[in-house]
Design a protein around this motif. Structure first.
Motif, mmCIF file in Angstrom:
data_model
loop_
_atom_site.group_PDB
_atom_site.id
_atom_site.type_symbol
_atom_site.label_atom_id
_atom_site.label_comp_id
_atom_site.label_asym_id
_atom_site.label_seq_id
_atom_site.Cartn_x
_atom_site.Cartn_y
_atom_site.Cartn_z
ATOM 1 N N SER A 14 0.824 -1.210 0.000
ATOM 2 C CA SER A 14 0.000 0.000 0.000
ATOM 3 C C SER A 14 0.857 1.260 0.000
ATOM 4 O O SER A 14 0.509 2.264 -0.633
ATOM 5 C CB SER A 14 -0.949 -0.006 1.210
ATOM 6 N N ARG A 217 0.848 0.613 9.015
ATOM 7 C CA ARG A 217 0.037 -0.309 8.210
ATOM 8 C C ARG A 217 0.464 -1.769 8.336
ATOM 9 O O ARG A 217 -0.052 -2.619 7.615
ATOM 10 C CB ARG A 217 0.005 0.099 6.733
ATOM 11 N N GLN A 350 -5.797 3.222 15.408
ATOM 12 C CA GLN A 350 -6.515 2.188 14.670
ATOM 13 C C GLN A 350 -7.593 1.540 15.541
ATOM 14 O O GLN A 350 -7.348 1.223 16.708
ATOM 15 C CB GLN A 350 -5.547 1.117 14.170
#
Length: 374
Positions: A14, A217, A350
């Motif tokens: 990503s 991530r 998150q």
């Protein structure tokens, strides 16, 4: 260019997508979105919002490759299976067979991309390179796998087979390969497929051997996905960071942002073609020191613990020389403290952040992958 990124919904993938979009490329992502890395089984919204062509598909499936490769100019094959579990065939099916399928479809379709970049790993070095200063002329040694009976007795360090003395780890260049576990074997197989078939069929190919990549991530749910994830989850939960073995293992951690710069270099620099290239942090850091850094950055007051746990197939020390990458104009730039601070800021924001390390350790214990020395 239109660039395909397999595993583009994942950690390194990503970030690579972001960099490609910033350069103005059209990006397509092929990702199976399988748990535990993708528990929601959906593409990240930031990819969809930016117009990335997202395809759900398995890199072991020929039809998925045929669809994903249509009209592409370059490929980053980053999708991989990474774990410490003893499901050996999954490593080879996912990492090696998928790469063979990639080249098979390219050749049969007559496609000649500008570049194919595959993700290999520092793991291919096994124990890496050592120097025995006690032997005549400081003998260089490339050890084999450590013995189980030594690990069970907490004899962590490698000793020279000639004189019996402890050896000093050195930077390992791309010429020494000695994979010691299924993941490492599969990664070495993958890069051999890419570089050999790339040369044979005139498909410019590069294999990048990443060291231990850290950054935002990284999945919270994959037992393989990193020391920073493990330490962060425990420390922010008020628990001691647990170091395997004695915590003195040396590694060269590298930022995902530096890795992405290396990916783009491999895409654009013709001097990278046909080579396996180390992409590492260029610094020697012990596991215990890394734990202390995370404690400091988190503002906690905890001491790392080393209860004598060890993982089967782990290496003692491994350090990748980055001289070859430096000759092409790449060096790591992100300080280790910046890597940790960025990750901490990202992780606590998150919604699924939490401690899964205990459950992961219990699962590895049950399978015999994680053991306790006497």
């Amino acid at each position: 260019m239109r660039v395909l990124v397999t595993g583009g919904a994942g950690f390194i993938g990503s970030h690579t997508v972001d960099a490609l979009l910033a350069e103005g490329h059209d990006v397509r992502v092929l990702d199976a979105l399988v748990p535990p890395v993708h528990p929601q089984h959906r593409f990240p919204q930031h990819l969809l919002d930016r117009g990335v062509d997202c395809i759900i598909g398995d890199v072991r499936d020929r039809k998925a490759w045929e669809r994903a490769l249509a009209d592409v100019d370059a490929v980053f094959h980053l999708a991989a299976y990474q774990d410490y579990l003893p499901d050996f065939s999954t490593f080879f099916n996912t990492n090696v067979v998928s790469t063979a399928l990639l080249y098979e479809v390219l050749v049969e379709s007559g496609l000649l991309p500008h570049r194919v970049v595959v993700a290999s790993s520092q793991a291919v070095y096994g124990e890496g390179t050592y120097r025995c200063s006690n032997c005549p002329e400081g003998r260089q040694v490339h050890p084999r796998l450590r013995k189980e009976e030594d690990l069970a007795r907490r004899l962590w360090d490698l000793r020279c087979t000639v004189c019996g003395q402890s050896m000093t780890p050195e930077w390992t260049d791309e010429n020494i390969v000695a994979p010691h576990n299924a993941y490492a074997l599969s990664k070495y197989g993958e890069e051999n497929v890419a570089l050999t078939l790339g040369e044979r069929y005139n498909i410019p190919s590069v294999a990048l051997r990443y060291s231990i990549v850290q950054g935002s991530r990284q999945s919270f749910h994959n037992a393989y996905s990193g020391i920073l994830r493990i330490f962060t989850q425990r420390i922010l939960g008020g628990l001691q960071p647990v170091c395997y073995e004695d915590g003195h293992q040396l590694r060269d951690y590298v930022s995902v942002h530096d890795v992405v710069r290396a990916n783009l270099l491999a895409l654009h620099h013709d001097g990278a073609v046909g080579q396996a290239i180390n992409i590492g942090g260029g610094r020697q850091v012990s596991v215990a020191d890394f734990a202390q850094l995370v404690v400091k950055c988190a503002g906690a007051s905890l001491e790392p613990s080393a209860p004598g746990l060890y993982r089967v197939g782990d290496t003692r020390h491994v350090l990748s020389s980055i001289d070859r990458a430096a000759s092409l104009g790449w060096r790591p730039e992100v300080p280790l403290s910046d890597i940790v601070e960025e990750y901490l800021s990202w992780a606590v924001a998150q919604p699924d952040f939490g401690d899964v390390t205990t459950a992961a350790d219990e699962h590895m214990r049950a399978l015999g992958t994680l053991r306790h020395a006497t």
